[in-house]
Design a protein around this motif. Structure first.
Motif, PDB file in Angstrom:
ATOM      1  N   MET A 293       5.493  -6.368  -6.859  1.00 44.37           N
ATOM      2  CA  MET A 293       4.839  -6.300  -5.554  1.00 44.37           C
ATOM      3  C   MET A 293       5.509  -7.208  -4.514  1.00 44.37           C
ATOM      4  O   MET A 293       5.953  -8.310  -4.829  1.00 44.37           O
ATOM      5  CB  MET A 293       3.364  -6.709  -5.697  1.00 44.37           C
ATOM      6  N   ARG A 294       5.553  -6.730  -3.287  1.00 45.48           N
ATOM      7  CA  ARG A 294       5.997  -7.575  -2.181  1.00 45.48           C
ATOM      8  C   ARG A 294       4.942  -8.642  -1.912  1.00 45.48           C
ATOM      9  O   ARG A 294       3.735  -8.340  -1.901  1.00 45.48           O
ATOM     10  CB  ARG A 294       6.192  -6.743  -0.920  1.00 45.48           C
ATOM     11  N   PRO A 295       5.344  -9.887  -1.658  1.00 45.89           N
ATOM     12  CA  PRO A 295       4.361 -10.927  -1.334  1.00 45.89           C
ATOM     13  C   PRO A 295       3.480 -10.561  -0.146  1.00 45.89           C
ATOM     14  O   PRO A 295       2.272 -10.858  -0.143  1.00 45.89           O
ATOM     15  CB  PRO A 295       5.244 -12.144  -1.022  1.00 45.89           C
ATOM     16  N   SER A 296       4.059  -9.919   0.855  1.00 41.35           N
ATOM     17  CA  SER A 296       3.268  -9.539   2.032  1.00 41.35           C
ATOM     18  C   SER A 296       2.204  -8.515   1.671  1.00 41.35           C
ATOM     19  O   SER A 296       1.094  -8.536   2.220  1.00 41.35           O
ATOM     20  CB  SER A 296       4.183  -8.983   3.121  1.00 41.35           C
ATOM     21  N   THR A 297       2.526  -7.626   0.733  1.00 41.85           N
ATOM     22  CA  THR A 297       1.548  -6.629   0.288  1.00 41.85           C
ATOM     23  C   THR A 297       0.410  -7.303  -0.466  1.00 41.85           C
ATOM     24  O   THR A 297      -0.764  -6.958  -0.289  1.00 41.85           O
ATOM     25  CB  THR A 297       2.222  -5.572  -0.596  1.00 41.85           C
TER      26      THR A 297
ATOM     27  N   SER B   6      -5.426  -8.278  -9.905  1.00 38.89           N
ATOM     28  CA  SER B   6      -6.801  -7.965  -9.500  1.00 38.89           C
ATOM     29  C   SER B   6      -6.876  -7.371  -8.104  1.00 38.89           C
ATOM     30  O   SER B   6      -7.920  -6.846  -7.702  1.00 38.89           O
ATOM     31  CB  SER B   6      -7.659  -9.233  -9.569  1.00 38.89           C
ATOM     32  N   CYS B   7      -5.790  -7.452  -7.352  1.00 41.81           N
ATOM     33  CA  CYS B   7      -5.759  -6.881  -5.998  1.00 41.81           C
ATOM     34  C   CYS B   7      -5.333  -5.420  -5.987  1.00 41.81           C
ATOM     35  O   CYS B   7      -5.272  -4.799  -4.922  1.00 41.81           O
ATOM     36  CB  CYS B   7      -4.818  -7.695  -5.114  1.00 41.81           C
ATOM     37  N   LEU B   8      -5.023  -4.867  -7.147  1.00 37.54           N
ATOM     38  CA  LEU B   8      -4.673  -3.447  -7.259  1.00 37.54           C
ATOM     39  C   LEU B   8      -5.904  -2.701  -7.767  1.00 37.54           C
ATOM     40  O   LEU B   8      -6.193  -2.696  -8.968  1.00 37.54           O
ATOM     41  CB  LEU B   8      -3.490  -3.268  -8.214  1.00 37.54           C
TER      42      LEU B   8
ATOM     43  N   ASP C 237      -3.547   1.835  -3.675  1.00 38.93           N
ATOM     44  CA  ASP C 237      -2.856   0.567  -3.937  1.00 38.93           C
ATOM     45  C   ASP C 237      -1.710   0.774  -4.918  1.00 38.93           C
ATOM     46  O   ASP C 237      -0.616   0.220  -4.739  1.00 38.93           O
ATOM     47  CB  ASP C 237      -3.823  -0.466  -4.515  1.00 38.93           C
ATOM     48  N   ILE C 238      -1.953   1.577  -5.936  1.00 35.20           N
ATOM     49  CA  ILE C 238      -0.919   1.860  -6.940  1.00 35.20           C
ATOM     50  C   ILE C 238       0.244   2.603  -6.295  1.00 35.20           C
ATOM     51  O   ILE C 238       1.416   2.261  -6.519  1.00 35.20           O
ATOM     52  CB  ILE C 238      -1.503   2.690  -8.099  1.00 35.20           C
ATOM     53  N   ARG C 239      -0.078   3.594  -5.489  1.00 32.85           N
ATOM     54  CA  ARG C 239       0.986   4.362  -4.832  1.00 32.85           C
ATOM     55  C   ARG C 239       1.802   3.475  -3.905  1.00 32.85           C
ATOM     56  O   ARG C 239       3.038   3.597  -3.835  1.00 32.85           O
ATOM     57  CB  ARG C 239       0.374   5.537  -4.056  1.00 32.85           C
ATOM     58  N   ARG C 240       1.126   2.588  -3.197  1.00 33.50           N
ATOM     59  CA  ARG C 240       1.855   1.694  -2.290  1.00 33.50           C
ATOM     60  C   ARG C 240       2.792   0.775  -3.067  1.00 33.50           C
ATOM     61  O   ARG C 240       3.955   0.599  -2.701  1.00 33.50           O
ATOM     62  CB  ARG C 240       0.861   0.861  -1.475  1.00 33.50           C
ATOM     63  N   LEU C 241       2.295   0.165  -4.137  1.00 35.98           N
ATOM     64  CA  LEU C 241       3.127  -0.738  -4.929  1.00 35.98           C
ATOM     65  C   LEU C 241       4.364  -0.026  -5.451  1.00 35.98           C
ATOM     66  O   LEU C 241       5.483  -0.538  -5.342  1.00 35.98           O
ATOM     67  CB  LEU C 241       2.317  -1.309  -6.097  1.00 35.98           C
TER      68      LEU C 241
ATOM     69  N   ALA D  29       7.095   8.546  -5.509  1.00 38.51           N
ATOM     70  CA  ALA D  29       8.038   7.566  -4.973  1.00 38.51           C
ATOM     71  C   ALA D  29       9.475   7.977  -5.246  1.00 38.51           C
ATOM     72  O   ALA D  29      10.361   7.797  -4.402  1.00 38.51           O
ATOM     73  CB  ALA D  29       7.761   6.189  -5.575  1.00 38.51           C
ATOM     74  N   SER D  30       9.713   8.548  -6.411  1.00 37.58           N
ATOM     75  CA  SER D  30      11.058   9.010  -6.743  1.00 37.58           C
ATOM     76  C   SER D  30      11.488  10.128  -5.805  1.00 37.58           C
ATOM     77  O   SER D  30      12.624  10.143  -5.307  1.00 37.58           O
ATOM     78  CB  SER D  30      11.091   9.485  -8.200  1.00 37.58           C
TER      79      SER D  30
END
Length: 351
Positions: free
Chosen positions: A35-39, A83-85, A90-94, A140-141
Motif C-alpha cells: 500500500m502507498r502511505p498516502s492511501t 484493518s483499513c482495508l 479498498d482492495i481494488r484500489r490497493l 488491475a492487470s
C-alpha cells in the motif's frame, strides 16, 4: 564501488542505465505491505482508525525484528494497516496502485502474496475474499498492462490444518490467477515439516511452492524449505550464504531466492545494505529475484533494490540485467511473457 549517502541518485544518470527502465519480474510483494502511505492515511481517516506515528509520520518506521518484541511491533503495525482495508473498493484500489507502482519501476510481471483469511471477516468470508482479490488483480492487470498473478500464503503462526484449507482453496482457483502457495510470518515459530501436507496439496494441484525461510532464522530454515516443503522458490533465503553446501544445493536445483535487501536491513537481519550477501549468492550461482517485500513499512519499492545492488555491491549494468533475467526465469509467467521480458532486458543493455 561508489559510496551512498542513503539517498537515491538522480535519474537518469549519465554513467549508468536507469534501473526503472530495466524490465523485471517482482516475486516478493505482500498484499497490505504494497500500500502507498498516502492511501493508508486516507483510508484510516475514512474509517476512523488511529494510526501511530510510525505509520503516519511520513518516514518508514524504525523496526528491528530480530527479537520477539521487535517482530511483535512489526506485526502490530502491519495489522493496523490491514484493518483499513474493509471493502471491495479498498482492495481494488490497493491492487491497482500496487500495479501502477510496479509498472513505474519497470516490472513486467508481479506475483502478489496474500493470506485471504486476514481479509475474510470484512469481505464476507474466505471464498468471497479471495474472489474479490482475484477480480481486483485481473482488473488491475488489464488496466495497467502489467502481468499479475497471486500467491496464496498460509500463516505459520496458525494451525497446519488451516494451511491445508488454504492450499485446497488455492488449487481450486488456479485457473483464476493463483500460481503459487507460500508460508509467511515468523519463521522462528513452528516447524516447516508441520506444513508438508499443505504444500503437497499445492504441488499436486500444479502450484509453485514458495515458503519463507532464511531471514530471521539461519540456513537450517532454508534447508527445511527444500527438504520438507520441496520449495521451488524461497522467500528471502539470504541466510543460506552462511552455509556453502546449502548454496551449492540451491544453485544445483535452480531454486530462486526472493532477496529483499531493504527489508533485511530494516528488520535488523543485517546492519547495513553492504552486509546483505547479494554477491555471495550471485557468485555461488543461486538464482535471485530482488523484491520489495513491504514497501509501506520499509520505504522503498522494486527499482530501489536494483539501485542498492549497484550502489552497495558494485553490480554492473550487465549483472543487473542478469538479476532481472533470473527474476523472470524464477517466475510463474507464461512462456510468451517470459520471452518478451527477456528480449526487452537484452534491449535495455543495447547501446
Amino acid at each position: 564501488m561508489r559510496q551512498s549517502s542513503g539517498e537515491q541518485p538522480p535519474y537518469p544518470s549519465e554513467s549508468v542505465r536507469d534501473v526503472r527502465l530495466l524490465p523485471k519480474a517482482h516475486l516478493h510483494l505482500h498484499f497490505t505491505g504494497s500500500m502507498r502511505p498516502s492511501t493508508l492515511i486516507e483510508l484510516a481517516d475514512k474509517y476512523g482508525v488511529h494510526l501511530p506515528e510510525a505509520l503516519s509520520g511520513g518516514e518508514p518506521p524504525r523496526l528491528r525484528a530480530t527479537d520477539e518484541r521487535g517482530w511483535f511491533r512489526f506485526q502490530r503495525l502491519y495489522d493496523i494497516a490491514r484493518s483499513c482495508l474493509r471493502s471491495p473498493d479498498d482492495i481494488r484500489r490497493l491492487v491497482r496502485e500496487a500495479a501502477e507502482e510496479d509498472v513505474r519501476d519497470g516490472s513486467g510481471w508481479l506475483e502478489i502474496q496474500v493470506d485471504p483469511t486476514s481479509y475474510a471477516p470484512r469481505l464476507g468470508g474466505l471464498i468471497p475474499a479471495l474472489e474479490i482479490i482475484l477480480d481486483a488483480v485481473e482488473s488491475a492487470s488489464r488496466e495497467t498492462g502489467l502481468g499479475m498473478r497471486v500467491l496464496v500464503a498460509a500463516n505459520r503462526m496458525k494451525h497446519p490444518l488451516d494451511a491445508r484449507t488454504l492450499a485446497r482453496l488455492a488449487v481450486r482457483y488456479a485457473d483464476r490467477g493463483v500460481v503459487g502457495f507460500g508460508l509467511s510470518n515468523d519463521e522462528r515459530r513452528g516447524l516447516a515439516r508441520d506444513f508438508d501436507r499443505a504444500f503437497e496439496i499445492a504441488r499436486e494441484g500444479g502450484l509453485l511452492a514458495a515458503p519463507h525461510g532464511g531471514e530471521l532464522s539461519g540456513p537450517s530454515s532454508v534447508r527445511d524449505c527444500l527438504d520438507d516443503l520441496h520449495a521451488g522458490r524461497v522467500g528471502h533465503g539470504v541466510r543460506a550464504a552462511e552455509d556453502p553446501r546449502l548454496l551449492r544445493k540451491l544453485a544445483e536445483r535452480g531454486v530462486t531466492c526472493e532477496v529483499c535487501p531493504s527489508s533485511n536491513v530494516a528488520l535488523g537481519v543485517y546492519e547495513k545494505p553492504a552486509d546483505v550477501p547479494l554477491r555471495t549468492l550471485y557468485e555461488a550461482g543461486v538464482p535471485i529475484a530482488l523484491g520489495a517485500d513491504d514497501p509501506l513499512l520499509f520505504g522503498s519499492r522494486l527499482a530501489a533494490q536494483y539501485e542498492l545492488a549497484r550502489e552497495h555491491h558494485g553490480f554492473t549494468d550487465a549483472e543487473l540485467a542478469e538479476l532481472a533475467r533470473q527474476s523472470v526465469r524464477g517466475s510463474a509467467a507464461p512462456p510468451d511473457v517470459r520471452e518478451k521480458l527477456l528480449a526487452d532486458i537484452d534491449h535495455w543493455l543495447t547501446p
